[in-house]
Enzyme design. Structure first.
Site, PDB file in Angstrom:
ATOM      1  N   LEU A  39       0.933  -1.229  -0.113  1.00 12.36           N
ATOM      2  CA  LEU A  39      -0.142  -0.042   0.177  1.00 12.36           C
ATOM      3  C   LEU A  39       0.970   1.225  -0.047  1.00 12.36           C
ATOM      4  O   LEU A  39       1.840   1.286   0.832  1.00 12.36           O
ATOM      5  CB  LEU A  39      -0.949  -0.093   1.283  1.00 12.36           C
ATOM      6  CG  LEU A  39      -1.890   1.221   1.418  1.00 12.36           C
ATOM      7  CD1 LEU A  39      -3.073   0.707   2.175  1.00 12.36           C
ATOM      8  CD2 LEU A  39      -1.068   2.127   2.384  1.00 12.36           C
ATOM      9  N   ASN A  41       0.292   5.551   0.553  1.00 11.24           N
ATOM     10  CA  ASN A  41      -0.524   6.626   0.810  1.00 11.24           C
ATOM     11  C   ASN A  41       0.440   7.992   0.532  1.00 11.24           C
ATOM     12  O   ASN A  41       0.893   8.033  -0.457  1.00 11.24           O
ATOM     13  CB  ASN A  41      -1.464   6.267   1.981  1.00 11.24           C
ATOM     14  CG  ASN A  41      -0.734   6.188   3.355  1.00 11.24           C
ATOM     15  OD1 ASN A  41       0.013   5.372   3.446  1.00 11.24           O
ATOM     16  ND2 ASN A  41      -1.185   7.028   4.211  1.00 11.24           N
ATOM     17  N   ASP A  42       0.416   8.662   1.556  1.00 14.85           N
ATOM     18  CA  ASP A  42       0.831  10.404   1.202  1.00 14.85           C
ATOM     19  C   ASP A  42       2.259  10.569   0.534  1.00 14.85           C
ATOM     20  O   ASP A  42       2.821   9.832   0.933  1.00 14.85           O
ATOM     21  CB  ASP A  42       0.692  10.894   2.501  1.00 14.85           C
ATOM     22  CG  ASP A  42      -0.408  10.847   3.533  1.00 14.85           C
ATOM     23  OD1 ASP A  42      -1.326  10.214   3.180  1.00 14.85           O
ATOM     24  OD2 ASP A  42      -0.069  11.164   4.611  1.00 14.85           O
ATOM     25  N   GLN A  58       4.505   7.047   1.898  1.00 11.94           N
ATOM     26  CA  GLN A  58       3.927   6.296   2.973  1.00 11.94           C
ATOM     27  C   GLN A  58       3.908   5.091   2.184  1.00 11.94           C
ATOM     28  O   GLN A  58       3.056   5.000   1.374  1.00 11.94           O
ATOM     29  CB  GLN A  58       2.551   6.759   3.529  1.00 11.94           C
ATOM     30  CG  GLN A  58       2.759   8.279   4.298  1.00 11.94           C
ATOM     31  CD  GLN A  58       3.381   7.927   5.746  1.00 11.94           C
ATOM     32  OE1 GLN A  58       2.876   7.100   6.737  1.00 11.94           O
ATOM     33  NE2 GLN A  58       4.742   8.069   6.076  1.00 11.94           N
ATOM     34  N   TYR A 101       5.441   8.089  10.033  1.00 11.31           N
ATOM     35  CA  TYR A 101       4.493   8.595   9.474  1.00 11.31           C
ATOM     36  C   TYR A 101       5.013   9.947   8.254  1.00 11.31           C
ATOM     37  O   TYR A 101       6.078  10.570   8.394  1.00 11.31           O
ATOM     38  CB  TYR A 101       3.391   9.175  10.500  1.00 11.31           C
ATOM     39  CG  TYR A 101       2.621   7.886  10.591  1.00 11.31           C
ATOM     40  CD1 TYR A 101       2.631   6.591  10.389  1.00 11.31           C
ATOM     41  CD2 TYR A 101       1.103   8.370  11.487  1.00 11.31           C
ATOM     42  CE1 TYR A 101       1.629   5.784  10.546  1.00 11.31           C
ATOM     43  CE2 TYR A 101       0.399   7.366  11.958  1.00 11.31           C
ATOM     44  CZ  TYR A 101       0.748   5.932  11.260  1.00 11.31           C
ATOM     45  OH  TYR A 101      -0.302   5.127  11.501  1.00 11.31           O
ATOM     46  N   GLU A 219      -5.200  16.830   8.881  1.00  5.39           N
ATOM     47  CA  GLU A 219      -4.011  16.080   8.465  1.00  5.39           C
ATOM     48  C   GLU A 219      -3.036  16.854   7.441  1.00  5.39           C
ATOM     49  O   GLU A 219      -3.788  17.815   6.817  1.00  5.39           O
ATOM     50  CB  GLU A 219      -4.309  14.860   8.174  1.00  5.39           C
ATOM     51  CG  GLU A 219      -4.879  13.885   9.220  1.00  5.39           C
ATOM     52  CD  GLU A 219      -5.074  12.378   9.001  1.00  5.39           C
ATOM     53  OE1 GLU A 219      -4.751  11.629   9.451  1.00  5.39           O
ATOM     54  OE2 GLU A 219      -5.383  12.045   7.653  1.00  5.39           O
TER      55      GLU A 219
HETATM   56  C1  FRU Z   1      -3.203  10.807   6.041  1.00  2.00           C
HETATM   57  C2  FRU Z   1      -2.178  10.185   7.117  1.00  2.00           C
HETATM   58  C3  FRU Z   1      -1.353  11.095   7.963  1.00  2.00           C
HETATM   59  C4  FRU Z   1      -0.370   9.999   8.604  1.00  2.00           C
HETATM   60  C5  FRU Z   1      -0.234   9.144   7.450  1.00  2.00           C
HETATM   61  C6  FRU Z   1      -0.049   7.882   7.989  1.00  2.00           C
HETATM   62  O1  FRU Z   1      -3.510   9.991   4.891  1.00  2.00           O
HETATM   63  O2  FRU Z   1      -3.153   9.682   7.992  1.00  2.00           O
HETATM   64  O3  FRU Z   1      -1.892  11.959   8.914  1.00  2.00           O
HETATM   65  O4  FRU Z   1       0.709  10.748   8.835  1.00  2.00           O
HETATM   66  O5  FRU Z   1      -1.351   9.307   6.785  1.00  2.00           O
HETATM   67  O6  FRU Z   1       0.196   6.732   6.995  1.00  2.00           O
END
Ligand code: FRU
Length: 483
Positions: A39, A41-42, A58, A101, A219
């Site tokens: 996966l 993410n950010d 991420q 994170y 966030e």
């Molecule tokens: C946003 C978030 C951030 C965090 C990260 C964790 O998508 O929740 O706030 O740092 O993803 O993966």
């Protein structure tokens, strides 16, 4: 073997073990950043450092779900072709054991400084949050310095995603936060030396003017100057849907105003969503060496049917948006795909001057799975026009309602779902289709809609329809596969 070495080794093993399965997915994207496995993410630590663009992300390599994230790493010379680099950060230390994170990167004294959140949870699920620093000479290998900013009084441990910049000779950091009374906030920190950080208060928040009631958590904040105004981007959680707005589980958008670095205050206006589609969250910007403000977003939303994506059967999940350039013109924010992406175009454009009158049709040479469509000089005198992609997604403009709609067949249950935004007049549409993603830039990027969608694999069709007389000029390019 150290914890760091173990985590790296098993991540690389995951890549190797699943590489052929991942690559066999027909929905694998051709020109969007994806995780090699697991996966994504950010976007994190987006920076042009010593000429090279770096985009960290991420990453959960061990499963297609959230967990103790690593910082994965891509680099590029041109924002088009990307190299998957060594893992930047693993959650190997006590102050980050449940995840390195999100965070950001800056250049200082020829080194890359990465600030990120160390996420820690105990057996009872209690959370701790540390804002950490890791320094790199080459942009690839990092030396962890540990926590540098601590949780001040007045906030819960939902305190994360530091974004750092320099202004008037001082360092500033914004952090996504939740106050003790469970309101979303952006906290400000300052520093003289990047190592010692002082809490300077709340820069913007729910429960204070002008936002009012505005959710329980913010966030990924990002504060930057754009053509004379200070833009604060953040991703609020806990907003109720309101007409066409706030339709996703969580939002991502911005306010604009004036940041006073001396007073450490920010006066700002109302919130606007950055993207009006289904899948956009946690964007991050950087200023590149050409002076452009560039943005990547995560093409998904937390908790929004993440586990229903069909790519999970192929052991990968999610991707980034295209890199976008932000500008401010005539009182409005514009997002446009960076000019470098023209390098994806294969050969000459297929061109048509199109007129439609109460009909639906395809056009010679206009189909494909990975294409760019440019519709200009659009004239919808009355009624509606639409562009349907792969029999699954549809972009529809209603002149009467002055509304632009993006529809798709839900990947959860096949029903048609939509997102909408007001567009008084539609002049142009630039559409990037990439097997299972679509990004629509209307009116030169004044309005953007982004989504994943899953058309049937054989369906490469693109159809144009109108309910009355419509005309536009169409150019279409096939786009290269760079991943
Ligand atoms: C946003 C978030 C951030 C965090 C990260 C964790 O998508 O929740 O706030 O740092 O993803 O993966």
């Amino acid at each position: 073997m150290s914890k760091d070495q173990e985590l790296r080794k098993s991540a690389y093993e995951e890549i190797e073990k699943h590489q052929s399965l991942v690559e066999s997915d027909p929905y694998r994207l051709h020109y969007h950043i994806m995780p090699p496995v697991g996966l994504l993410n950010d976007p994190n630590g987006f920076i042009q450092f010593q000429g090279t663009y770096h985009l960290f992300y991420q990453w959960m390599p061990y499963k297609t779900d959230h967990g103790a994230k690593l910082w994965g790493h891509y680099s590029s010379e041109d924002l088009v072709h990307w190299t998957h680099e060594e893992i930047a950060l693993t959650p190997s230390e006590w102050f980050e054991k449940n995840g390195c994170y999100s965070g950001s990167a800056i250049e200082h004294d020829g080194k890359l400084y990465a600030f990120y959140t160390g996420n820690v949870k105990d057996e009872k699920g209690n959370r701790e949050s540390y804002q950490c620093l890791a320094v790199s000479e080459d942009g690839i290998h990092f030396d962890k310095k540990g926590p540098v900013a601590h949780l001040p009084d007045g906030y819960t441990a939902h305190f994360r995603d530091p974004k750092v910049w320099k202004q008037n000779g001082r360092w500033f950091m914004v952090i996504g936060a939740q106050t003790e009374d469970e309101k979303g906030a952006v906290a400000l920190f300052t520093s003289e030396n990047l190592m010692d950080w002082t809490h300077a208060g709340i820069l913007a928040g729910a429960g204070q003017e002008p936002l009012g009631e505005f959710g329980y958590m913010f966030e990924c904040p990002d504060l930057f100057e754009l053509d004379g105004r200070d833009v604060l981007v953040f991703s609020p959680q806990g907003l109720e849907a309101e007409g066409m707005n706030y339709q996703n589980v969580y939002q991502a958008g911005y306010v604009t105003g004036t940041f006073d670095p001396g007073q450490e205050t920010y006066e700002h206006g109302a919130f606007t969503e950055l993207d009006h589609g289904f899948d956009f969250y946690a964007p991050q910007t950087t200023l590149d060496e050409k002076g452009r403000r560039l943005l990547f977003g995560w093409m998904s939303v937390p908790d929004q049917n993440e586990q229903d994506h069909p790519t999970i059967a192929y052991k990968w999940l999610h991707n980034m948006t295209l890199p976008r350039e932000l500008t401010w013109q005539d009182g409005q924010l514009y997002q446009q795909p960076v000019q470098e992406l023209e390098a994806l175009r294969q050969g000459e454009a297929v061109e048509h001057q199109v007129t439609l009158n109460q009909e639906s049709r395809s056009l010679d040479g206009v189909d494909g799975k990975a294409v760019e469509l440019m519709l200009s000089d659009i004239d919808v005198a009355e009624g509606c026009m639409s562009v349907a992609i792969g029999g699954n997604a549809r972009i529809l403009y209603s002149r009467g309602q002055q509304v632009l709609t993006l529809e798709r067949q839900s990947y959860v249950d096949g029903t048609v779902e939509k997102r909408q935004v007001e567009v008084p007049q539609l002049d142009s549409l630039r559409i990037y289709v990439d097997t299972s993603s679509i990004e629509v830039f209307a009116n030169d990027g004044a309005c953007v809609m982004t989504a994943r969608f899953y058309p049937s694999v054989q369906d490469t069709g693109i159809r144009f329809s109108s309910s009355a007389a419509v005309s536009f000029y169409l150019r279409k390019w096939n786009l290269a596969k760079v991943f």
